[in-house]
Design a protein around this motif. Sequence first.
Motif, short mmCIF file in Angstrom:
data_model
loop_
_atom_site.label_atom_id
_atom_site.label_comp_id
_atom_site.label_asym_id
_atom_site.label_seq_id
_atom_site.Cartn_x
_atom_site.Cartn_y
_atom_site.Cartn_z
N LEU A 213 12.30 -5.79 12.66
CA LEU A 213 13.87 -4.97 12.39
C LEU A 213 14.45 -5.18 10.97
N THR A 214 13.90 -6.33 9.94
CA THR A 214 14.38 -6.50 8.73
C THR A 214 12.75 -6.13 7.80
N PHE A 215 11.65 -5.50 8.58
CA PHE A 215 10.50 -4.92 8.21
C PHE A 215 11.12 -3.62 8.10
N LEU A 216 11.38 -2.69 9.07
CA LEU A 216 11.35 -1.41 9.33
C LEU A 216 12.32 -0.85 8.33
N ASP A 217 13.61 -1.77 8.25
CA ASP A 217 14.94 -1.54 7.62
C ASP A 217 14.30 -1.37 6.06
N THR A 218 13.77 -2.15 5.45
CA THR A 218 12.78 -2.17 4.34
C THR A 218 12.58 -0.98 3.39
N GLU B 72 13.24 1.49 0.98
CA GLU B 72 12.86 1.89 0.34
C GLU B 72 12.43 3.11 0.00
N GLY B 73 13.20 3.94 1.48
CA GLY B 73 12.44 5.16 0.69
C GLY B 73 11.09 5.72 1.42
N LEU B 74 10.24 4.25 2.10
CA LEU B 74 9.04 4.46 1.96
C LEU B 74 8.31 5.08 3.79
N GLY C 226 20.94 4.12 8.24
CA GLY C 226 22.15 2.91 7.03
C GLY C 226 23.60 3.01 7.25
N ASP C 227 24.29 2.66 8.73
CA ASP C 227 24.37 2.33 8.88
C ASP C 227 24.66 0.97 10.07
N LEU C 228 23.96 -0.04 10.05
CA LEU C 228 23.90 -1.36 10.79
C LEU C 228 22.95 -2.24 10.39
N ALA D 241 1.09 -1.38 0.18
CA ALA D 241 0.19 -0.39 0.01
C ALA D 241 0.98 0.93 -0.32
N ALA D 242 1.73 1.21 0.61
CA ALA D 242 2.81 3.00 1.01
C ALA D 242 3.18 2.38 -0.50
N ARG D 243 4.11 1.21 -1.15
CA ARG D 243 4.39 1.88 -2.72
C ARG D 243 3.60 2.09 -4.20
N ALA D 244 1.95 1.96 -3.65
CA ALA D 244 1.16 1.62 -4.33
C ALA D 244 1.38 4.21 -3.91
N TYR D 245 0.67 4.32 -2.54
CA TYR D 245 0.69 5.60 -2.60
C TYR D 245 1.71 6.72 -3.06
N GLN D 246 3.26 5.94 -3.18
CA GLN D 246 4.17 6.36 -3.42
C GLN D 246 4.10 6.87 -4.95
#
Length: 453
Positions: free
Chosen positions: A245-250, A254-256, A430-432, A189-194
């Motif tokens: 954490l992988t979700f948040l890092d994604t 992706e700049g979402l 983006g450091d860890l 949904a975030a990708r579609a909105y963007q």
Amino acid sequence: MQRHHLRRRALLASAGLAAAAPALAACGPDITAGEDSDESRLLKAPEGDSPEGEITIWDRSGDLFEVFEGVIADFNAAYPGIKVNHVAVDIDAKLQNTLITATDVPDGVFLDDAKIGGFADYLWDLSDVLAPYAADIAPQKLDVNTIDGGIFGVPFDLDPGLLFYNATALEAAGVDVEAIETYDDLLAAARAYQAAVPGSAPIHLEQSPFLGQLQLEMYANQLGTSIADADGQLRLDTPEFERILTFLDTVRQEGLGTRAEYLTPTDIAELDNGNQVFYPWAIWFSFAPEQTLTETSGDWRATQLPSWDAGGARSGAMGGSSFVLPRDGANADLAWLFYEFLMFDPAGYAAVWGPGDVYPEGLATSIPSYTPAADPAAPLYGAITALGGQDLWAVATEAGAEIPGGTPTPAWWAGAVDYLGNDLQRMLDGDLTPGEVLTQSTDAIQTNLVDRQ
């Protein structure tokens, strides 16, 4: 009112936004008193039908102080012989020394769930007085107040996590919120909105180390875990936390995501200009459209959080507070009657959560943790104008019923922000990597906090 509300809510209902983090890093002290028998620590209710005496109750200044103040007259209608001295206090600054010195100890204190474990040795075990109500208290709230078999807080609020969203902006962009059932769906949904609104960053990414860690615990609660187990042992380096954490890092990669601290000017601006349209947060975010947002108040709605897997829990606890009764308080048994009235008497909880002078539409920033009071069929508040007239009570009570059980918050939780909270922010810089956050934070928390208790 806004400043007072934010002070109450940022740490399980009591942090002060940017000014809060340094103070909170020092909270949750592990102060140890002498050992007593279990029986000697059990609070007993006063005998007789007309108890008399005087109690001193500590609360923080702000909106909840005014709410509780307004219930005292109702309490005195039931207990005319008990005088209530209701005092606004900087609890974080005063409580520890007060309990250690046993000087001018109050009879009852409003306290964050996260801090109860650090003070338990100075508090009454409330297992006996809570026994008639325990089966009807949300399991998560009993769990966080239970330490070594004793219950050390009268549960107050339940703060279910919800997905707040800008319905007007999403509809204009052709994004269907009803299709969001999992966190993968939220990413889609975030990708579609963007794509429809170039330059937007739809999902909130919390920039405060403390609040980021608190939100992380909300996500973990959905998955049935937490930073510590029931025995206070660290359990951070797990597949569940790596998944979160992988979700948040994604979202970051992706700049979402909009990176901002909760309801700071930058955050508010991005909410009001339509760039930030998804806010996975505790129910107390409802304060934003009610009191803070100017351009989009009325556009926002709330729904269940996405689940991590299809059919999984659609909510998790984020924050919460309870009432504790210090053992050196002169009339803690009478203070119990005050809290019993507020939380378990229909006249009391209706006065707390129902419409009043402080919140004309009701205290819509939480729901009661006592399930008869959180009855979907008997709302204490309902339509919220700032949420477009949405029945927030129905949404919140449904979410509250989905919250898995929890564990007591360890005394070192706030100190962990120096490691986990900060490392989470380094990941969002983006450091860890997620794995590095878990390994590094686990080692630091175990060495510097857990092993030093």
